[in-house]
Design a protein around this motif. Structure first.
Motif, PDB file in Angstrom:
ATOM      1  N   ASP A   1       1.598   9.603   3.177  1.00 47.01           N
ATOM      2  CA  ASP A   1       1.688   8.742   4.361  1.00 47.01           C
ATOM      3  C   ASP A   1       0.581   9.041   5.360  1.00 47.01           C
TER       4      ASP A   1
ATOM      5  N   ILE B   1      -6.361  -3.934   5.356  1.00 44.59           N
ATOM      6  CA  ILE B   1      -5.167  -3.734   4.529  1.00 44.59           C
ATOM      7  C   ILE B   1      -3.984  -4.465   5.146  1.00 44.59           C
TER       8      ILE B   1
ATOM      9  N   ILE C   1      -2.380  10.251   4.724  1.00 41.53           N
ATOM     10  CA  ILE C   1      -3.623   9.707   4.160  1.00 41.53           C
ATOM     11  C   ILE C   1      -3.671   8.191   4.338  1.00 41.53           C
ATOM     12  N   LEU C   2      -2.534   7.530   4.077  1.00 41.39           N
ATOM     13  CA  LEU C   2      -2.486   6.080   4.191  1.00 41.39           C
ATOM     14  C   LEU C   2      -2.688   5.632   5.642  1.00 41.39           C
TER      15      LEU C   2
ATOM     16  N   GLY D   1      -4.505   7.077   7.837  1.00 37.21           N
ATOM     17  CA  GLY D   1      -5.953   7.143   8.049  1.00 37.21           C
ATOM     18  C   GLY D   1      -6.672   5.940   7.458  1.00 37.21           C
ATOM     19  N   LEU D   2      -6.232   5.524   6.266  1.00 34.80           N
ATOM     20  CA  LEU D   2      -6.844   4.360   5.620  1.00 34.80           C
ATOM     21  C   LEU D   2      -6.574   3.082   6.410  1.00 34.80           C
ATOM     22  N   LEU D   3      -5.369   2.973   6.992  1.00 34.97           N
ATOM     23  CA  LEU D   3      -5.052   1.787   7.790  1.00 34.97           C
ATOM     24  C   LEU D   3      -5.942   1.694   9.023  1.00 34.97           C
TER      25      LEU D   3
ATOM     26  N   SER E   1       1.014   4.034  -2.985  1.00 41.82           N
ATOM     27  CA  SER E   1       0.700   5.441  -2.714  1.00 41.82           C
ATOM     28  C   SER E   1       1.818   6.354  -3.206  1.00 41.82           C
TER      29      SER E   1
ATOM     30  N   ALA F   1       0.824  -1.203   0.000  1.00 41.75           N
ATOM     31  CA  ALA F   1       0.000   0.000   0.000  1.00 41.75           C
ATOM     32  C   ALA F   1       0.861   1.257   0.000  1.00 41.75           C
ATOM     33  N   THR F   2       1.960   1.228   0.758  1.00 41.12           N
ATOM     34  CA  THR F   2       2.868   2.373   0.797  1.00 41.12           C
ATOM     35  C   THR F   2       3.509   2.603  -0.562  1.00 41.12           C
TER      36      THR F   2
ATOM     37  N   TRP G   1      -9.091   3.084   9.267  1.00 42.24           N
ATOM     38  CA  TRP G   1     -10.484   2.853   8.865  1.00 42.24           C
ATOM     39  C   TRP G   1     -10.664   1.513   8.169  1.00 42.24           C
ATOM     40  N   PHE G   2      -9.620   1.021   7.507  1.00 40.88           N
ATOM     41  CA  PHE G   2      -9.692  -0.275   6.813  1.00 40.88           C
ATOM     42  C   PHE G   2      -8.549  -1.171   7.300  1.00 40.88           C
TER      43      PHE G   2
END
Length: 434
Positions: A413, A426, A415-416, A418-420, A190, A186-187, A422-423
């Motif tokens: 980073d 991943i 943003i990612l 935050g995604l980690l 991104s 994911a990193t 909420w989701f």
């Protein structure tokens, strides 16, 4: 004086000693020992100082650390990683920002044999940045890409950060490695998205490479990357397939890296000697810090400070999301001044009970912490990856230019992260599959 007050004063004293530039491991041991004397007396404190270091270092899982570190230094000093970037360069150079994207792929591949973001940034800085500058890439884009992409080293297995976390938190190293794969991919994706966005908005940052490359040259380049790819597949395949323990995987990797370097005729006596010395220095420093962190855990437990913080958070009724945001902010601040392992070991004795009480999955949290700490590697004013890259490249990459380049990746980073939160799948999807 109450035990809780002694514990609080100990934490303050620890921060003062670190700010005074004392070695983190020595500061941890000194504060913990003096605090234990104040709480349980000199005889009991001395007994703990005798027992705790041996008990902790004799943990068999820790024996994988020197092996993986040695494997990484062999690959670095024997120059086994150049083929990774060359192959990515020939296959991706015609894309917008293709050389920068190739650098991200090269760093991700190199991460799979080193587990060190600093080594990753240094190695790719020697190979990728001159190539991008030669093709008229903007210096901030070229340097920022490599400095940021080096942070993938703490996520893609084998990761030294994840090994140490697993030992401290007493969770599966293999599961942490599997979780790190998702976060690492994911990193990397991104960062590629950042490059494509920047170059699309401003094509002058990365002029298209006009060099014509034949399919024969492309497939020939893959041969240069094949030895390292086989090394990674053998080590991680054996580990995830249940053939090796983490320690055995490290030993197999160290042996195979020497064999591969020997077959490539790059395993010189100087490279071997340098790798051994760097491994001893790195592991010696690391183990002093981990012993200090183990002592600090005993001190905070006996003083009751850790429980006080846990109870305070419970009374506040903070949700896991707010707790994680608070932890993220603390790690961001610490990452500006401390190296990752030291920052992690200082805080885990306090944070682990908190996340356990909040019901947060320990495997997910370990990978999340590794990601947070690596963001600190590109954050001013210290930004270790930035200064390593700047010193590697020389006058073409002053630290100010590199910091300007990593700013875009820092936003990605955040943003990612935050995604980690909420989701979480991943990170947990691959471990759950196994």
């Amino acid at each position: 004086m109450s035990d809780a007050l002694i514990g609080s004063l100990g934490i303050i004293g620890l921060l003062v000693l670190i700010a005074a530039n004392m070695h983190i491991g020595i500061a941890l041991i000194l504060v913990s020992y003096l605090g234990l004397i104040a709480i349980v007396g000199s005889d009991a404190a001395w007994g703990m100082l005798e027992v705790v270091p041996y008990t902790f270092i004799s943990n068999w899982t820790l024996s994988s650390v020197p092996m993986f570190v040695f494997m990484g230094y062999i690959c670095f000093n024997a120059d086994l990683t150049r083929g990774l970037f060359d192959a990515a360069r020939l296959w991706l150079a015609r894309l917008p920002g293709g050389l920068a994207i190739a650098s991200v792929f090269g760093c991700s591949g190199f991460a799979a044999v080193t587990g060190s973001s600093v080594a990753c940034a240094a190695a790719m800085g020697k190979v990728a940045v001159p190539e991008m500058l030669r093709n008229k890439y903007d210096a901030s884009l070229a340097c920022g890409t490599v400095a940021a992409a080096g942070t993938v080293g703490a996520l893609i297995p084998p990761s030294i950060l994840l090994i140490v976390f697993g030992v401290i938190a007493q969770v599966s190293i293999t599961d942490l490695f599997l979780g790190g794969i998702g976060a690492g991919i994911a990193t990397a994706l991104s960062y590629i998205a950042v490059i494509l966005l920047r170059v699309t908005l401003n094509p002058s940052l990365a002029p298209r490479v006009t060099e014509e490359v034949t399919w024969t040259e492309k497939f020939s380049a893959l041969k240069g990357a094949l030895p390292v790819i086989l090394l990674v597949v053998a080590v991680l395949g054996g580990l995830f397939g249940g053939l090796f323990t983490a320690t055995q995987a490290g030993a197999v990797g160290a042996l195979m890296s020497m064999v591969v370097a020997a077959t490539q005729r790059t395993l010189t006596f100087k490279a071997l000697k340098t790798s051994v010395i760097e491994t001893l220095v790195t592991c010696g420093s690391l183990f002093i810090v981990t012993i200090g962190a183990s002592m600090l855990t005993r001190f905070l437990t006996l003083s009751g400070v850790g429980y006080m913080i846990s109870d305070a958070v419970a009374l506040l009724g903070a949700s896991p999301v707010f707790l994680l945001i608070g932890i993220a902010v603390i790690y961001m601040i610490l990452g500006m001044f401390l190296e990752p392992i030291g920052a992690m070991l200082i805080t885990l004795p306090i944070f682990l009970p908190l996340v356990g009480t909040a019901g947060i999955d320990a495997i997910w949290f370990g990978v999340f912490v590794a990601k947070l700490l690596e963001v600190g590697m590109i954050t001013p004013p210290i930004g270790m990856n930035v200064f390593v890259l700047s010193s590697t490249v020389g006058k073409a990459a002053p630290a100010a230019i590199v910091f300007r380049g990593v700013l875009w990746f820092f936003v990605a980073d955040i943003i990612l992260l935050g995604l980690l939160i909420w989701f979480p799948g991943i990170i947990t999807f691959i471990p759950n599959m196994f």
